[in-house]
Design a protein around this motif. Structure first.
Motif, PDB file in Angstrom:
ATOM      1  N   ARG A 257     -30.400 -45.785 -63.410  1.00  0.00           N
ATOM      2  CA  ARG A 257     -29.936 -45.554 -61.515  1.00  0.00           C
ATOM      3  C   ARG A 257     -28.753 -44.951 -61.913  1.00  0.00           C
ATOM      4  O   ARG A 257     -28.006 -44.777 -62.242  1.00  0.00           O
ATOM      5  CB  ARG A 257     -29.817 -46.621 -60.414  1.00  0.00           C
ATOM      6  CG  ARG A 257     -31.438 -47.115 -60.245  1.00  0.00           C
ATOM      7  CD  ARG A 257     -32.309 -46.686 -59.801  1.00  0.00           C
ATOM      8  NE  ARG A 257     -33.434 -47.262 -59.726  1.00  0.00           N
ATOM      9  CZ  ARG A 257     -34.685 -47.142 -60.970  1.00  0.00           C
ATOM     10  NH1 ARG A 257     -34.598 -46.841 -62.017  1.00  0.00           N
ATOM     11  NH2 ARG A 257     -35.732 -47.672 -60.338  1.00  0.00           N
ATOM     12  N   GLY A 259     -25.674 -43.274 -58.912  1.00  0.00           N
ATOM     13  CA  GLY A 259     -24.771 -43.663 -57.169  1.00  0.00           C
ATOM     14  C   GLY A 259     -23.894 -43.472 -57.308  1.00  0.00           C
ATOM     15  O   GLY A 259     -22.667 -43.082 -57.967  1.00  0.00           O
ATOM     16  N   ALA A 264     -23.043 -51.383 -55.347  1.00  0.00           N
ATOM     17  CA  ALA A 264     -24.067 -51.165 -54.870  1.00  0.00           C
ATOM     18  C   ALA A 264     -24.244 -50.828 -55.450  1.00  0.00           C
ATOM     19  O   ALA A 264     -25.857 -50.920 -56.401  1.00  0.00           O
ATOM     20  CB  ALA A 264     -24.083 -50.054 -53.174  1.00  0.00           C
ATOM     21  N   LEU A 265     -24.481 -49.694 -57.268  1.00  0.00           N
ATOM     22  CA  LEU A 265     -25.224 -49.593 -58.048  1.00  0.00           C
ATOM     23  C   LEU A 265     -25.604 -50.407 -59.078  1.00  0.00           C
ATOM     24  O   LEU A 265     -26.271 -51.046 -59.293  1.00  0.00           O
ATOM     25  CB  LEU A 265     -24.319 -48.438 -58.547  1.00  0.00           C
ATOM     26  CG  LEU A 265     -25.543 -47.752 -59.948  1.00  0.00           C
ATOM     27  CD1 LEU A 265     -26.885 -47.728 -59.724  1.00  0.00           C
ATOM     28  CD2 LEU A 265     -24.678 -46.794 -60.962  1.00  0.00           C
ATOM     29  N   ARG A 267     -25.174 -54.069 -58.164  1.00  0.00           N
ATOM     30  CA  ARG A 267     -26.693 -54.852 -57.700  1.00  0.00           C
ATOM     31  C   ARG A 267     -27.540 -54.426 -57.743  1.00  0.00           C
ATOM     32  O   ARG A 267     -29.001 -54.812 -57.877  1.00  0.00           O
ATOM     33  CB  ARG A 267     -25.644 -54.896 -55.961  1.00  0.00           C
ATOM     34  CG  ARG A 267     -24.763 -55.908 -55.800  1.00  0.00           C
ATOM     35  CD  ARG A 267     -24.692 -56.221 -54.132  1.00  0.00           C
ATOM     36  NE  ARG A 267     -24.762 -55.442 -53.075  1.00  0.00           N
ATOM     37  CZ  ARG A 267     -23.280 -54.599 -52.444  1.00  0.00           C
ATOM     38  NH1 ARG A 267     -22.373 -54.983 -53.285  1.00  0.00           N
ATOM     39  NH2 ARG A 267     -23.108 -53.811 -52.408  1.00  0.00           N
ATOM     40  N   GLU A 268     -28.401 -53.112 -57.886  1.00  0.00           N
ATOM     41  CA  GLU A 268     -29.256 -52.092 -57.389  1.00  0.00           C
ATOM     42  C   GLU A 268     -29.883 -52.671 -59.036  1.00  0.00           C
ATOM     43  O   GLU A 268     -31.722 -52.848 -59.204  1.00  0.00           O
ATOM     44  CB  GLU A 268     -29.336 -50.724 -57.514  1.00  0.00           C
ATOM     45  CG  GLU A 268     -31.063 -50.197 -57.326  1.00  0.00           C
ATOM     46  CD  GLU A 268     -30.418 -48.940 -57.176  1.00  0.00           C
ATOM     47  OE1 GLU A 268     -30.981 -47.809 -57.694  1.00  0.00           O
ATOM     48  OE2 GLU A 268     -30.124 -47.833 -56.678  1.00  0.00           O
ATOM     49  N   ALA A 271     -31.289 -56.277 -59.411  1.00  0.00           N
ATOM     50  CA  ALA A 271     -32.218 -57.034 -59.286  1.00  0.00           C
ATOM     51  C   ALA A 271     -33.258 -55.804 -59.897  1.00  0.00           C
ATOM     52  O   ALA A 271     -34.628 -56.494 -60.128  1.00  0.00           O
ATOM     53  CB  ALA A 271     -31.733 -55.841 -57.229  1.00  0.00           C
ATOM     54  N   LEU A 272     -33.010 -55.020 -60.287  1.00  0.00           N
ATOM     55  CA  LEU A 272     -34.459 -54.903 -61.523  1.00  0.00           C
ATOM     56  C   LEU A 272     -33.969 -55.558 -62.700  1.00  0.00           C
ATOM     57  O   LEU A 272     -35.169 -55.700 -62.345  1.00  0.00           O
ATOM     58  CB  LEU A 272     -33.889 -53.207 -61.984  1.00  0.00           C
ATOM     59  CG  LEU A 272     -33.883 -52.092 -60.940  1.00  0.00           C
ATOM     60  CD1 LEU A 272     -33.449 -50.555 -61.634  1.00  0.00           C
ATOM     61  CD2 LEU A 272     -35.667 -51.635 -60.156  1.00  0.00           C
TER      62      LEU A 272
END
Length: 277
Positions: A257, A259, A264-265, A267-268, A271-272
């Motif tokens: 990903r 960002g 925020a990146l 946390r993303e 979550a993945l």
């Protein structure tokens, strides 16, 4: 004034420390290099995950700083944890060198090859690239790993390009792997000069602002993934875009990903990992 600079005792670590020392030299300052053995140096057989993963080459240097046995600790930034120990700070990141991973031996990756690495991050990306590989554990300093490649008949080993360059071993590199192929460890290619909080002026003259911007973003991204994450993670800032990666160690899934916000990146990515667990 005496400035005591602590470093691991390996040939690469001392070479890196000597580079840092040159950047810190100034009139009226005498510099003493202090070799320190870390947990990662003492245990050269078990995988990093079994002896503490990130931080195994850092903890004893940080303890020496806090105990005032040294004044500056020189780390490979990739070896550091995502946050500074309480009471300590990175006072300088000298200009970053090549952040890429390097393949030594074969110049390409093919099914059936035997490739050596102790890194879960490298293993995951190699197997995602070519599931038919045999990725074998390989510990030791750079010279040892290059020697073991020949002794064990491995087709290749993966090492940090910057370490080979710093030791004058660039000729051992068959190919430097583009970050699009293998995303580097957060901070790879950079040195971190760590000091006690409030004493950053001791090393501030060695700081490269652009290297700090990129490496701090990478460290924050990895830190935001969370300490409970067991999956291999990576982060790399090319000056324009921050890219993060999370994968299964066996390469069965891998997600990248991009960002602008490191937190925020991270946390993303976390979550993945939870969705694929």
């Amino acid at each position: 004034m005496l400035l005591r600079v602590g470093s691991r005792g390996s040939r690469l670590a001392l070479t890196q420390a000597e580079r840092a020392v040159e950047a810190l030299r100034r009139p009226g300052v005498e510099i003493a290099l202090v070799p320190i053995t870390t947990a990662g140096d003492r245990d050269r057989t078990r995988p990093f995950g079994e002896i503490g993963s990130r931080g195994v080459f850092v903890k004893e240097l940080e303890e020496a700083l806090l105990a005032h046995r040294i004044d500056v600790a020189v780390h490979s930034a990739k070896d550091m944890t995502s946050t500074d120990a309480e009471g300590l700070a990175v006072g300088a990141y000298p200009a970053r060198e090549d952040p890429r991973d390097a393949l030594c031996g074969s110049a390409d990756v093919r099914a059936g090859m035997r490739i050596g690495t102790a890194s879960a991050r490298r293993r995951a990306q190699l197997l995602a690239l070519e599931p038919g590989l045999s990725v074998e554990p390989l510990r030791g300093n750079i010279d040892t790993r290059l020697r073991k490649r020949v002794e064990r008949g491995l087709d290749a080993v993966v090492l940090a390009a910057c370490g080979l360059d710093r030791l004058g071993l660039g000729s051992e590199i068959a190919v430097r792997l583009d970050p699009d192929v293998m995303l580097p460890e957060a901070g790879q290619g950079a040195l971190a000069l760590q000091v006690r909080a409030g004493e950053e002026d001791l090393v501030a003259m060695a700081d490269d602002a652009e290297t700090r911007r990129r490496v701090e973003a990478e460290r924050r991204c990895v830190g935001a993934v969370g300490g409970g994450c067991l999956a291999p993670v990576a982060a790399y800032h090319d000056g324009t875009v921050l890219t993060g990666l999370i994968a299964a160690e066996d390469g069965s899934w891998l997600e990248r990903r991009e960002g602008s916000d490191p937190d925020a990146l991270g946390r993303e990515l976390a979550a993945l990992e939870r969705r694929t667990a």
